[in-house]
Each structure stands twice: as C-alpha cells, then as structure tokens.
Design a protein around this motif. Structure first.
Motif, PDB file in Angstrom:
ATOM      1  N   THR A 123      51.314 -16.515 -19.971  1.00  0.00           N
ATOM      2  CA  THR A 123      51.175 -17.378 -19.295  1.00  0.00           C
ATOM      3  C   THR A 123      50.480 -18.842 -19.818  1.00  0.00           C
ATOM      4  O   THR A 123      50.103 -18.528 -21.241  1.00  0.00           O
ATOM      5  CB  THR A 123      50.191 -17.110 -18.021  1.00  0.00           C
ATOM      6  N   PHE A 124      50.587 -19.970 -19.243  1.00  0.00           N
ATOM      7  CA  PHE A 124      50.303 -20.960 -19.881  1.00  0.00           C
ATOM      8  C   PHE A 124      48.640 -21.445 -19.533  1.00  0.00           C
ATOM      9  O   PHE A 124      48.414 -21.624 -18.195  1.00  0.00           O
ATOM     10  CB  PHE A 124      51.180 -22.199 -19.546  1.00  0.00           C
ATOM     11  N   ASP A 125      47.805 -21.957 -20.672  1.00  0.00           N
ATOM     12  CA  ASP A 125      46.605 -22.299 -20.303  1.00  0.00           C
ATOM     13  C   ASP A 125      46.632 -23.946 -20.071  1.00  0.00           C
ATOM     14  O   ASP A 125      47.119 -24.443 -21.218  1.00  0.00           O
ATOM     15  CB  ASP A 125      45.589 -21.914 -21.308  1.00  0.00           C
ATOM     16  N   ILE A 126      46.204 -24.376 -18.886  1.00  0.00           N
ATOM     17  CA  ILE A 126      46.242 -25.969 -18.605  1.00  0.00           C
ATOM     18  C   ILE A 126      45.036 -26.340 -17.854  1.00  0.00           C
ATOM     19  O   ILE A 126      44.603 -25.312 -16.863  1.00  0.00           O
ATOM     20  CB  ILE A 126      47.511 -25.931 -17.651  1.00  0.00           C
ATOM     21  N   LYS A 127      44.507 -27.312 -18.391  1.00  0.00           N
ATOM     22  CA  LYS A 127      43.244 -27.747 -17.717  1.00  0.00           C
ATOM     23  C   LYS A 127      43.784 -29.063 -17.250  1.00  0.00           C
ATOM     24  O   LYS A 127      43.938 -29.934 -17.704  1.00  0.00           O
ATOM     25  CB  LYS A 127      41.924 -28.035 -18.674  1.00  0.00           C
ATOM     26  N   ASP A 128      43.705 -29.182 -15.776  1.00  0.00           N
ATOM     27  CA  ASP A 128      44.226 -30.278 -15.283  1.00  0.00           C
ATOM     28  C   ASP A 128      43.633 -30.625 -13.663  1.00  0.00           C
ATOM     29  O   ASP A 128      43.692 -29.546 -12.957  1.00  0.00           O
ATOM     30  CB  ASP A 128      45.864 -30.302 -15.175  1.00  0.00           C
ATOM     31  N   ARG A 141      54.513 -24.269 -32.220  1.00  0.00           N
ATOM     32  CA  ARG A 141      53.820 -25.372 -31.782  1.00  0.00           C
ATOM     33  C   ARG A 141      52.363 -25.026 -31.514  1.00  0.00           C
ATOM     34  O   ARG A 141      51.669 -25.948 -31.120  1.00  0.00           O
ATOM     35  CB  ARG A 141      54.298 -25.829 -30.340  1.00  0.00           C
ATOM     36  N   HIS A 142      52.020 -23.837 -32.134  1.00  0.00           N
ATOM     37  CA  HIS A 142      50.644 -23.339 -31.769  1.00  0.00           C
ATOM     38  C   HIS A 142      50.185 -23.381 -30.445  1.00  0.00           C
ATOM     39  O   HIS A 142      48.960 -23.626 -29.994  1.00  0.00           O
ATOM     40  CB  HIS A 142      49.923 -24.117 -32.840  1.00  0.00           C
ATOM     41  N   TYR A 143      51.164 -23.208 -29.293  1.00  0.00           N
ATOM     42  CA  TYR A 143      50.882 -23.209 -28.031  1.00  0.00           C
ATOM     43  C   TYR A 143      50.063 -24.398 -27.645  1.00  0.00           C
ATOM     44  O   TYR A 143      49.354 -24.261 -26.662  1.00  0.00           O
ATOM     45  CB  TYR A 143      50.123 -21.994 -27.696  1.00  0.00           C
ATOM     46  N   ASN A 144      50.598 -25.557 -28.152  1.00  0.00           N
ATOM     47  CA  ASN A 144      50.025 -26.858 -27.694  1.00  0.00           C
ATOM     48  C   ASN A 144      51.142 -27.707 -27.286  1.00  0.00           C
ATOM     49  O   ASN A 144      51.979 -27.978 -28.565  1.00  0.00           O
ATOM     50  CB  ASN A 144      49.145 -27.425 -28.802  1.00  0.00           C
ATOM     51  N   PHE A 145      51.500 -27.906 -26.295  1.00  0.00           N
ATOM     52  CA  PHE A 145      52.820 -28.803 -25.924  1.00  0.00           C
ATOM     53  C   PHE A 145      52.599 -29.179 -24.702  1.00  0.00           C
ATOM     54  O   PHE A 145      51.511 -28.853 -23.539  1.00  0.00           O
ATOM     55  CB  PHE A 145      54.130 -27.886 -26.043  1.00  0.00           C
ATOM     56  N   GLN A 146      53.530 -29.923 -24.156  1.00  0.00           N
ATOM     57  CA  GLN A 146      53.659 -30.745 -22.844  1.00  0.00           C
ATOM     58  C   GLN A 146      54.758 -30.043 -21.911  1.00  0.00           C
ATOM     59  O   GLN A 146      55.858 -29.862 -22.570  1.00  0.00           O
ATOM     60  CB  GLN A 146      53.633 -32.154 -22.677  1.00  0.00           C
ATOM     61  N   ILE A 147      54.718 -29.755 -20.632  1.00  0.00           N
ATOM     62  CA  ILE A 147      55.686 -29.273 -19.820  1.00  0.00           C
ATOM     63  C   ILE A 147      55.900 -30.283 -18.627  1.00  0.00           C
ATOM     64  O   ILE A 147      54.829 -31.211 -18.435  1.00  0.00           O
ATOM     65  CB  ILE A 147      55.594 -28.009 -18.999  1.00  0.00           C
ATOM     66  N   LEU A 155      54.045 -41.203  -6.351  1.00  0.00           N
ATOM     67  CA  LEU A 155      53.990 -40.057  -5.590  1.00  0.00           C
ATOM     68  C   LEU A 155      55.250 -39.229  -5.843  1.00  0.00           C
ATOM     69  O   LEU A 155      55.288 -37.949  -6.304  1.00  0.00           O
ATOM     70  CB  LEU A 155      53.883 -40.046  -4.206  1.00  0.00           C
ATOM     71  N   ALA A 156      56.260 -39.981  -5.865  1.00  0.00           N
ATOM     72  CA  ALA A 156      57.734 -39.319  -6.191  1.00  0.00           C
ATOM     73  C   ALA A 156      57.644 -38.707  -7.445  1.00  0.00           C
ATOM     74  O   ALA A 156      58.344 -37.488  -8.034  1.00  0.00           O
ATOM     75  CB  ALA A 156      58.861 -40.333  -6.007  1.00  0.00           C
ATOM     76  N   ALA A 157      57.099 -39.512  -8.715  1.00  0.00           N
ATOM     77  CA  ALA A 157      56.930 -38.939  -9.905  1.00  0.00           C
ATOM     78  C   ALA A 157      56.043 -37.708 -10.211  1.00  0.00           C
ATOM     79  O   ALA A 157      56.345 -36.907 -10.896  1.00  0.00           O
ATOM     80  CB  ALA A 157      56.505 -40.092 -11.004  1.00  0.00           C
ATOM     81  N   GLN A 158      54.795 -37.828  -9.153  1.00  0.00           N
ATOM     82  CA  GLN A 158      54.213 -36.599  -9.267  1.00  0.00           C
ATOM     83  C   GLN A 158      54.803 -35.257  -8.900  1.00  0.00           C
ATOM     84  O   GLN A 158      54.765 -34.112  -9.389  1.00  0.00           O
ATOM     85  CB  GLN A 158      53.032 -36.677  -8.524  1.00  0.00           C
ATOM     86  N   LEU A 159      55.690 -35.470  -7.810  1.00  0.00           N
ATOM     87  CA  LEU A 159      56.370 -34.337  -7.315  1.00  0.00           C
ATOM     88  C   LEU A 159      57.544 -33.938  -8.134  1.00  0.00           C
ATOM     89  O   LEU A 159      57.822 -32.818  -7.978  1.00  0.00           O
ATOM     90  CB  LEU A 159      57.117 -34.879  -5.989  1.00  0.00           C
ATOM     91  N   THR A 160      58.351 -34.868  -8.786  1.00  0.00           N
ATOM     92  CA  THR A 160      59.264 -34.651  -9.581  1.00  0.00           C
ATOM     93  C   THR A 160      59.283 -34.531 -11.183  1.00  0.00           C
ATOM     94  O   THR A 160      60.283 -33.936 -11.962  1.00  0.00           O
ATOM     95  CB  THR A 160      60.693 -35.460  -9.106  1.00  0.00           C
ATOM     96  N   GLN A 161      58.198 -35.139 -11.589  1.00  0.00           N
ATOM     97  CA  GLN A 161      58.173 -35.320 -12.973  1.00  0.00           C
ATOM     98  C   GLN A 161      56.579 -35.223 -13.406  1.00  0.00           C
ATOM     99  O   GLN A 161      56.223 -36.002 -14.576  1.00  0.00           O
ATOM    100  CB  GLN A 161      58.763 -36.732 -13.465  1.00  0.00           C
ATOM    101  N   PHE A 188      52.351 -31.940 -17.734  1.00  0.00           N
ATOM    102  CA  PHE A 188      51.041 -31.165 -17.602  1.00  0.00           C
ATOM    103  C   PHE A 188      50.827 -30.854 -19.375  1.00  0.00           C
ATOM    104  O   PHE A 188      51.743 -30.363 -19.811  1.00  0.00           O
ATOM    105  CB  PHE A 188      50.814 -29.931 -16.949  1.00  0.00           C
ATOM    106  N   GLN A 189      49.649 -30.763 -19.850  1.00  0.00           N
ATOM    107  CA  GLN A 189      49.417 -30.511 -21.287  1.00  0.00           C
ATOM    108  C   GLN A 189      49.081 -28.921 -21.480  1.00  0.00           C
ATOM    109  O   GLN A 189      47.870 -28.490 -20.702  1.00  0.00           O
ATOM    110  CB  GLN A 189      48.329 -31.207 -21.761  1.00  0.00           C
TER     111      GLN A 189
END
Length: 406
Positions: A191-196, A251-257, A324-330, A333-334
């Motif tokens: 699983t991915f660790d993400i703080k956001d 990438r040492h598990y440091n990337f963006q999705i 809002l549209a960008a948050q929903l579709t694009q 997350f780090q």
C-alpha cells in the motif's frame, strides 16, 4: 544418511501440492517434504484474512496471465495444462468445496484456511509422505545421479529434488552457487504511504471506480481505492504496486500519483459541474456529493478547491468550478513510502525464468531439479493468482517427477 526418491524443500502450498500429486501418480515413490519451521503452510493460514484465497474465477488462460506482472508469457502454456477449473476439481475431489465471491476471489465454503491445511495434511498422511519439520537446508550438491542435501538435522540423499521455498534469500544464494541467475527481489503488493489533508481523518472511505497513474511513468491501473490511516490501498493501488514493483523500488518509494476519482475527463467533468450549478443553484456544494462519490471524500475535495462549507452552487466562480473538476479528475498525491498489505508479503524477483523449462518446471541447468511457486521470478496481483501459479507449477512438476520415476 536418509534416502528418498523425491525430496521437496518447502512445506508451503506448492510443496504439499506437488508431494501429494507425486504420490498419487506414482505410489511406489518414497517422498519427503522438508520444512525449516516447526510447522508448514503458514502462508496458506494467513491468506485471505485467514480464509485462504485459493484461486480466482478466471477460466481463460490468455486472460488469467494478464494478472502476472512477471511470468505472463511463461505461464500461458502451463495454464493450458492445469488451470483454475482443475484446481476447483482437485479440491472438490478431496472434499473441499470452493465458492466464488463477487470480486472473483475463491475461498473454501467453510471460510477457513484450516480446511485447506487439514486437506493437505490428511492427504500427506494418506500417501505416507514424510514431513520433516525444523529441517533448514544448508547446502545442496549434485553428485553423479544424486542430490545431496545438508540440513540442520543431518544429510539427506535423493534422486529428484524440488524447491518450493517461496521468496527465501538463503535458498536463492544456494542456487546461485549452482549457477542459476537470481533476479534481485523487491517488494510487490504493498500500500502507499501518503500524508495529505484531502485524505486525513477519513480512513475506511472507498472510491469504487477510480483510475490512477504514476506521474512521469506508464504505470496505470483502475478499480476501487481505499483510504487508510496511512495512505491508500485496495485493488487499484495494489495493482500499481505489483506491476510497478521494480520501477517504484528504483524510485525509493517516493513518487507522485494522479488519481481520477470519477473516471471521466477534465472537460466532461467541467460540463457536468456547469449543469449542476444550474440545477442545484440554491444548495451548498459541500453538502451535495455527486458522481456517486463517498460524502466525506467529496467534502474533502470541495474544501481543497478553495470553497467553504457555505458556498452555493450558484455562487461558483469559473476558477473554483475548474479547480473542483481538477480535484475530481486529476488529483495529485505525493507517495512517501510503502506498507505491507495485511500480513501477506509478496516479492518480485527470484530464479531467472529463462533457466526453467516450463513444460516440466525443471531446471535447464540440471536434470531432476524442479521449481514451483514464488521461488521463481513470478508474482501476481492480489486475488488468488499467486496460489494458482503455485498449484499449476507444482502439478506440472509433480507429473514430470512421477513419470520419470517409473
């Protein structure tokens, strides 16, 4: 020195499956399973949350292989020999009925992995297979027509040996001494660790139909996404982790999705929001979750779009609507790390597949040396696929061993 016709190293799923089939096809063979632990079948015990995810209800070989980031090409032939339907029949013939769940995963009707364990132990006893626990393999030597195995409990000798030890670095090291090439193992199925702030304090929320891609990569997946206490999980994430195992390790598990929560384009999403602005004019955006999105996630994304809780649809400015549209579709997350998926640990890596004959699962370097399961550089996405690889490989190898022992 104890002598057997066949020794199977590894008391896991593949090991027991191979030993039982070997004994059934050629009862004259003396067979032993050696297991380094005080008991075997531990991965079977924890699989599927203790229910044992035996296989997956995919019955077309060319479709089944698509679930294997490593091994797709090599498994096509084996799956034509021993497939999901054969697995179901095998267990049913031994009194274990399987059921199919909505997502295609298959479990024993009992919902208990102990059912599978009892089946294996009962069959092993029936065929008088020796199970030697606390036998850790220290060395393996090919001498004339025999294999000499030095273990923590003494020396064993056999004509045929099968290694089904899973992702075991010590065994891989022994195979390197024999001349086999080992692909460096890296974690898979994590699983991915993400703080956001957008996913903070909403663990357990599931977005059912998402698409996700790794930024600056061709890695892409679709499916349900689960927000956890530490980041993101569920099939969409696990699929990415499996197919991207090597790249994400580099990438040492440091990337963006980039996550598309609503599976539509930015342009289409904007058009839908414009219609909602007219139709829901007097209602607040915050309280009007759309696109079948979980309410708590919707509200987080609304706040991330620089709207407040009282903003009405009619008051949406063009920039806010586009945001809002960008948050929903694009939504980007780090990812800052990984976590093991439940108690199941899977790796990508193992014996180079070019050094294995997939008609028999025998080594191309040595006669009478066979492999099955995750000791090979084969792994799959979650859902019972890793076990199906184990069953297929173990069955085909056991057929070759039994036939050559006649």
């Amino acid at each position: 020195m104890k002598t057997y016709d066949v020794i199977i190293v590894g008391g896991g799923a593949a090991g027991f499956f191979a030993a039982i089939n070997c004994a059934e096809q050629n009862p004259s063979l003396s067979i032993a399973i050696i297991e380094r632990g005080k008991e075997g079948l531990q991965k079977v015990r924890i699989s599927g949350g203790g229910r044992c995810n035996v296989t997956h209800a995919e019955f077309i070989p060319s479709e089944l292989v698509l679930n294997y980031p490593r091994g797709e090409k090599e498994l096509l032939g084996p799956f034509h020999q021993f497939m999901t339907g054969d697995t179901i029949t095998w267990f049913e013939q031994r009194g274990v009925e399987l059921k199919i769940e909505e997502d295609g995963r298959m479990f024993p009707v009992s919902n208990s992995s102990q059912t599978i364990i009892d089946c294996f132990l009962g069959e092993a006893e029936k065929y008088k297979i020796d199970i030697l626990y606390n036998y850790s393999l220290k060395s393996i030597v090919h001498k004339e027509q025999e294999w000499i195995l030095e273990t923590s409990q003494g020396v064993l000798e056999t004509q045929k040996v099968m290694l089904a030890t899973g992702s075991n670095p010590k065994i891989w090291k022994l195979l390197e001494h024999l001349g086999h090439t080992i692909t460096k193992p890296v974690p898979s199925l994590f699983t991915f660790d993400i703080k956001d702030e957008r996913i903070k304090d909403i663990p357990g929320v599931v977005a059912l139909d998402t698409s996700i891609k790794v930024v600056d990569s061709d890695l892409y997946s679709e499916g349900p996404l689960l927000i956890t206490h530490v980041g993101m999980s569920a099939p969409a994430i696990l699929k990415l982790s499996a197919f991207g195992a090597v790249e994400l390790a580099e990438r040492h598990y440091n990337f963006q999705i980039e996550v598309n929560f609503v599976k539509t384009t930015l342009v289409n999403c904007i058009e839908v929001l414009k219609l909602l602005k007219q139709g829901l004019a007097k209602k607040t955006v915050f309280k009007s979750a759309q696109f079948d999105m979980p309410k708590r996630l919707w509200q987080k994304l609304v706040l991330a779009s620089h709207l407040n809780k009282d903003t009405r649809w009619a008051d949406l400015k063009k920039a806010q609507l586009e945001d809002l549209a960008a948050q929903l579709t694009q939504a980007v997350f780090q990812v800052t790390g990984k976590s093991t998926f439940k108690d199941e640990f899977t790796t990508a890596g193992g014996i180079n597949l070019k050094e294995v004959n997939f008609k028999t699962f025998e080594s191309k370097l040595y006669e009478n040396l066979y492999f099955a399961g995750e000791i090979l550089n084969i792994d799959a996405v979650t859902g019972g696929f890793n076990f199906q690889n184990a069953w297929s490989g173990a069955y085909i190898a056991s057929c070759a061993i039994a036939a050559s022992g006649e």
